[in-house]
Enzyme design. Structure first.
Site, PDB file in Angstrom:
ATOM      1  N   ASP A  43       0.855  -1.189   0.000  1.00 27.17           N
ATOM      2  CA  ASP A  43       0.000   0.000   0.000  1.00 27.17           C
ATOM      3  C   ASP A  43       0.895   1.245   0.000  1.00 27.17           C
ATOM      4  O   ASP A  43       2.075   1.170   0.391  1.00 27.17           O
ATOM      5  CB  ASP A  43      -0.893  -0.040   1.243  1.00 27.17           C
ATOM      6  CG  ASP A  43      -1.644   1.257   1.464  1.00 27.17           C
ATOM      7  OD1 ASP A  43      -2.360   1.685   0.534  1.00 27.17           O
ATOM      8  OD2 ASP A  43      -1.515   1.837   2.558  1.00 27.17           O
ATOM      9  N   ASP A  73      -0.118   5.159   0.895  1.00 24.67           N
ATOM     10  CA  ASP A  73      -0.278   6.169   1.943  1.00 24.67           C
ATOM     11  C   ASP A  73      -0.181   5.564   3.334  1.00 24.67           C
ATOM     12  O   ASP A  73      -0.874   4.594   3.665  1.00 24.67           O
ATOM     13  CB  ASP A  73      -1.615   6.884   1.781  1.00 24.67           C
ATOM     14  CG  ASP A  73      -1.685   7.698   0.511  1.00 24.67           C
ATOM     15  OD1 ASP A  73      -1.199   8.842   0.510  1.00 24.67           O
ATOM     16  OD2 ASP A  73      -2.206   7.176  -0.500  1.00 24.67           O
TER      17      ASP A  73
END
Length: 278
Positions: A77, A79
């Site tokens: 991922d 952020d």
């Protein structure tokens, strides 16, 4: 199955290691990095978790012989996982609506608000923001989380393909893909007209379902099994993606993610993932 207990932290004290070795009946203690240790042939005992939490140590039981080269794909991922910020919150700060957007982001990451609904509401609040704000966030505010570059370098050296999958925006994922050498990337595309954000996202949203679907697509393209995939995330919208991996890692994650992940890393950098493999 023989298991080892991996202990790592910013500072690992010798008395803590000795206490954990005694607690688990470990046969020996091996240093695998300056602040990472393998307690060999350790028993699973409930006391390990509370002890390590109190000492601010990351821990994980790993099967003996679990080698990084035995995997084929690492999915990460963006952020608050690969990078230290939530890009949309920083864009909102420039637009003067950070408090409202950050509250929606936090609710979505905790699983209290549907991600797709949250994203549309947050992006709508950015309507009219000059597109130059994207470059401002990337150039002035975006920083990698500790250990990110070493993790990517060593994973690629072991022969794995790498994938950056995000509910954030392609403006950032494509730049990070080029910068860090990711093989694949997927994210949302912000609509821009006349040099300003319109407050809309183009095409199908990359939400929790789409993240999982993208991982499956790349996994199938590479002819890998679920067991050959490692996935890393921090928020509720990562859960479906993490479930598609044989090894899931919650990196400085929300409680709902920590409860499900194979391993939890709260204190060391992303390169701490490497110490979970021989």
């Amino acid at each position: 199955m023989t298991q080892h207990l991996i202990i790592q932290g910013e500072e690992v004290e010798t008395p803590d290691l000795k206490a954990l070795a005694k607690m688990t009946g470990a046969a020996s203690i091996e240093q695998v990095a300056p602040q990472a240790f393998r307690l060999c042939c350790a028993r699973r005992v409930e006391e390990v978790g509370p002890f390590c939490d109190a000492a601010r140590l990351d821990w994980g039981y790993v099967p003996a012989g679990q080698r990084l080269a035995g995997f084929g794909l690492l999915a990460v991922d963006m952020d608050s996982t690969l990078i230290a910020i939530e890009c949309i919150d920083e864009l909102a700060d420039i637009a003067g609506v950070k408090d409202e957007v950050a509250a929606l982001t936090a609710a979505a990451m905790d699983g209290a608000l549907d991600f797709a609904q949250s994203l549309r509401r947050r992006v709508a609040l950015l309507a009219g923001l000059p597109a130059t704000a994207l470059e401002q966030v990337y150039g002035e505010r975006l920083t990698l989380n500790p250990g990110a570059e070493r993790l990517l370098r060593e994973v690629k050296r072991a022969g794995l393909k790498t994938m950056l999958v995000s509910g954030g925006f392609t403006f950032f994922t494509e730049r990070l893909k080029d910068r860090l050498g990711f093989d694949y990337a997927a994210a949302n595309t912000l609509e821009i007209a006349d040099g300003r954000l319109t407050g809309r996202v183009l095409g199908e949203l990359v939400d929790a379902e789409r993240k999982a679907a993208e991982l499956r697509r790349i996994r199938d393209t590479l002819a890998l099994s679920r067991a050959q995939v490692i996935a890393v995330g921090d928020g509720a919208n990562d859960l479906k993606m993490l479930r598609e991996a044989g090894v899931s890692i919650a990196y400085r994650a929300k409680p709902v993610v920590r409860q499900e992940a194979t391993y939890v890393i709260n204190y060391v950098g992303l390169d701490g993932i490497l110490h979970l493999f021989e």
